[in-house]
Design a protein around this motif. Structure first.
Motif, PDB file in Angstrom:
ATOM      1  N   ALA A  19      65.606  44.767 -14.921  1.00  0.00           N
ATOM      2  CA  ALA A  19      64.908  44.847 -16.200  1.00  0.00           C
ATOM      3  C   ALA A  19      65.268  46.103 -16.987  1.00  0.00           C
ATOM      4  CB  ALA A  19      63.401  44.811 -15.972  1.00  0.00           C
ATOM      5  N   LEU A  20      65.348  45.951 -18.300  1.00  0.00           N
ATOM      6  CA  LEU A  20      65.330  47.095 -19.202  1.00  0.00           C
ATOM      7  C   LEU A  20      63.876  47.470 -19.457  1.00  0.00           C
ATOM      8  CD1 LEU A  20      67.994  46.167 -21.929  1.00  0.00           C
ATOM      9  CD2 LEU A  20      68.240  47.793 -20.049  1.00  0.00           C
ATOM     10  N   ILE A  21      63.575  48.760 -19.433  1.00  0.00           N
ATOM     11  CA  ILE A  21      62.212  49.199 -19.739  1.00  0.00           C
ATOM     12  C   ILE A  21      62.285  50.266 -20.836  1.00  0.00           C
ATOM     13  CG2 ILE A  21      61.233  48.629 -17.502  1.00  0.00           C
ATOM     14  CD1 ILE A  21      61.482  51.588 -16.733  1.00  0.00           C
ATOM     15  N   PRO A  22      61.373  50.201 -21.817  1.00  0.00           N
ATOM     16  CA  PRO A  22      61.434  51.093 -22.983  1.00  0.00           C
ATOM     17  C   PRO A  22      60.935  52.491 -22.657  1.00  0.00           C
ATOM     18  CG  PRO A  22      59.556  49.636 -23.178  1.00  0.00           C
ATOM     19  CD  PRO A  22      60.283  49.202 -21.945  1.00  0.00           C
ATOM     20  N   ILE A  23      61.820  53.321 -22.124  1.00  0.00           N
ATOM     21  CA  ILE A  23      61.438  54.688 -21.748  1.00  0.00           C
ATOM     22  C   ILE A  23      60.996  55.516 -22.946  1.00  0.00           C
ATOM     23  CG2 ILE A  23      62.924  54.727 -19.720  1.00  0.00           C
ATOM     24  CD1 ILE A  23      64.915  56.397 -21.463  1.00  0.00           C
ATOM     25  N   HIS A  24      61.261  55.013 -24.159  1.00  0.00           N
ATOM     26  CA  HIS A  24      60.851  55.705 -25.382  1.00  0.00           C
ATOM     27  C   HIS A  24      59.331  55.682 -25.543  1.00  0.00           C
ATOM     28  CE1 HIS A  24      64.799  53.899 -25.670  1.00  0.00           C
ATOM     29  NE2 HIS A  24      65.151  54.783 -26.561  1.00  0.00           N
ATOM     30  N   SER A  25      58.686  54.745 -24.869  1.00  0.00           N
ATOM     31  CA  SER A  25      57.226  54.633 -24.880  1.00  0.00           C
ATOM     32  C   SER A  25      56.791  54.389 -23.443  1.00  0.00           C
ATOM     33  CB  SER A  25      56.772  53.478 -25.787  1.00  0.00           C
ATOM     34  OG  SER A  25      55.388  53.208 -25.607  1.00  0.00           O
ATOM     35  N   ILE A  26      56.316  55.414 -22.770  1.00  0.00           N
ATOM     36  CA  ILE A  26      56.052  55.327 -21.335  1.00  0.00           C
ATOM     37  C   ILE A  26      54.994  54.266 -21.029  1.00  0.00           C
ATOM     38  CG2 ILE A  26      55.268  56.580 -19.304  1.00  0.00           C
ATOM     39  CD1 ILE A  26      58.049  57.374 -20.320  1.00  0.00           C
ATOM     40  N   GLU A  27      53.958  54.197 -21.848  1.00  0.00           N
ATOM     41  CA  GLU A  27      52.921  53.189 -21.630  1.00  0.00           C
ATOM     42  C   GLU A  27      53.514  51.786 -21.678  1.00  0.00           C
ATOM     43  OE1 GLU A  27      48.694  51.640 -23.615  1.00  0.00           O
ATOM     44  OE2 GLU A  27      49.694  53.444 -24.385  1.00  0.00           O
ATOM     45  N   ASP A  28      54.383  51.546 -22.663  1.00  0.00           N
ATOM     46  CA  ASP A  28      55.006  50.227 -22.775  1.00  0.00           C
ATOM     47  C   ASP A  28      56.029  49.994 -21.660  1.00  0.00           C
ATOM     48  OD1 ASP A  28      53.878  49.013 -25.249  1.00  0.00           O
ATOM     49  OD2 ASP A  28      54.676  50.839 -26.150  1.00  0.00           O
ATOM     50  N   SER A  53      62.771  49.552 -29.262  1.00  0.00           N
ATOM     51  CA  SER A  53      63.093  49.593 -27.833  1.00  0.00           C
ATOM     52  C   SER A  53      62.148  48.700 -27.041  1.00  0.00           C
ATOM     53  CB  SER A  53      63.027  51.031 -27.300  1.00  0.00           C
ATOM     54  OG  SER A  53      61.707  51.488 -27.143  1.00  0.00           O
ATOM     55  N   VAL A  54      60.881  48.662 -27.440  1.00  0.00           N
ATOM     56  CA  VAL A  54      59.904  47.806 -26.764  1.00  0.00           C
ATOM     57  C   VAL A  54      60.257  46.337 -26.963  1.00  0.00           C
ATOM     58  CG1 VAL A  54      57.479  47.104 -26.698  1.00  0.00           C
ATOM     59  CG2 VAL A  54      58.074  49.526 -26.939  1.00  0.00           C
ATOM     60  N   ASN A  55      60.586  45.985 -28.197  1.00  0.00           N
ATOM     61  CA  ASN A  55      60.870  44.583 -28.517  1.00  0.00           C
ATOM     62  C   ASN A  55      62.171  44.091 -27.890  1.00  0.00           C
ATOM     63  OD1 ASN A  55      58.866  43.358 -30.699  1.00  0.00           O
ATOM     64  ND2 ASN A  55      59.086  45.532 -31.103  1.00  0.00           N
TER      65      ASN A  55
END
Length: 353
Positions: A129-138, A103-105
């Motif tokens: 933008a898409l943001i990787p909600i699976h990793s809040i920090e990212d 998800s981050v990539n």
């Protein structure tokens, strides 16, 4: 360029993801040094929205060529639209990704592609933008990059996710804090229907009627009752592609629940839910033909509703050309409200000025 009675900003259009263009931005971990792996001929970059194919809707839209940036600009000219803010199509299933690392990539790759292939070519097409909600920090890092480096005015919170959480959950609060710091809008955009109880319906027409509004109702209710808008009064969130007619219903419904059970189940709230909904944090898009629009304006107000084209989804291109003139011609909506809906409110929400 066509001239309309009022300036127009399109608050919700769409791009169609081109996998062959996005893949080089994924990096060698996924695609190898040549940027074109064999698996790309079989697998999608994003999960299926819900198992229903959208091919029939795409073919009925009359699209014969890939809707790239040049096609978007010509559409803006044909409709007399100054600028558009574009959301994903396949990427609306982003929240169903199971692998946090991927998800981050893919968020980074998608945002970079959107900037390179659209925003660099014209200031009239702005990407969300898409943001990787699976990793809040990212997610917070990608929000910062999208706003400060790529110039994106907003980020998407997927309407359906694999995390088993509504957006009132405290784990999402760092995203809201960062959005306020960046003065960056957020949007929850309907589309996926997985897990919403529609599995027993055997007609896509039925599913499509429900898949956009239901998750918006879920997340708005969760965010209001869990105190998101009390804790983050500067936050701006749009609930998109379900029209505006549902808002008064939910204002009444949530107020009733708060009056009966609010002190126990919503301890953060200092006001009724409808007051938070009308406070200026919540925005919605409108369909030009919505009969309930005057009633929505009366109860919700005229300052937080904006026009959305939804181009190029589902309809032949020529059918979009009538939407703005029909809205401008309505006699049950004031000239002031029309001006706000067609441009001013989207400008304020996305901070386009």
């Amino acid at each position: 360029m066509r001239q309309n009675a009022y300036p127009v900003i399109d608050g919700d259009g769409h791009i169609m993801e081109n996998a062959s263009e996005i893949m080089p931005f994924l990096g060698e971990k996924y695609v190898g040094s040549d940027g074109q792996p064999a698996w790309a001929r079989m697998y999608s970059l994003f999960p299926s929205l819900d198992g229903w194919t959208r091919l029939s809707n795409m073919s009925s839209s009359g699209l014969r060529d890939y809707p790239d940036c040049d096609m978007w600009v010509s559409f803006l000219d044909d409709c007399g639209i100054d600028r558009t803010v574009v959301y994903p199509t396949a990427g609306l299933g982003f929240g169903l990704i199971q692998d946090p690392a991927y998800s981050v990539n893919i968020a980074h790759a998608y945002n970079t592609w959107l900037h390179e292939y659209y925003m660099k070519h014209t200031p009239r097409v702005l990407g969300v933008a898409l943001i990787p909600i699976h990793s809040i920090e990212d997610a917070v890092k990608e929000m910062r990059r999208a706003k400060e480096e790529l110039g994106m005015p907003a980020a998407v919170l997927p309407s359906v996710n694999s995390l088993g959480k509504g957006y009132g959950h405290e784990s999402f609060f760092p995203i809201y804090e960062e959005a306020c710091k960046l003065d960056m809008a957020l949007a929850i955009h309907g589309a996926p229907s997985r897990g919403l109880g529609f599995d027993y319906l055997d007609s896509f027409a039925e599913v499509h009627a429900l898949e956009h509004p239901i998750p918006l109702l879920i997340h708005l209710t969760n965010m209001v009752f869990q105190g998101v808008y009390e804790l983050f009064p500067d936050l701006r969130v749009a609930y998109l592609e379900a029209g505006a007619g549902w808002v008064p219903f939910m204002m009444d419904r949530m107020d009733e629940g708060y009056e009966r059970r609010g002190k126990k189940w919503a301890p953060r709230l200092k006001h009724s839910p409808s007051q938070y909904i009308k406070s200026g944090s919540v925005y919605v898009s409108v369909e030009s033909e919505e009969r309930t629009l005057p009633y929505v304006i009366e109860l919700f107000g005229e300052d937080h509703i904006f026009f959305a084209s939804d181009y190029p989804h589902e309809r032949p291109r020529q059918e979009y050309l009538k939407d703005i003139p029909e809205l401008c011609a309505r006699e049950d909506v004031s000239d002031t409200a029309k001006r706000k809906i067609l441009a001013d409110n989207a400008n304020r929400f996305y901070r386009l000025n």
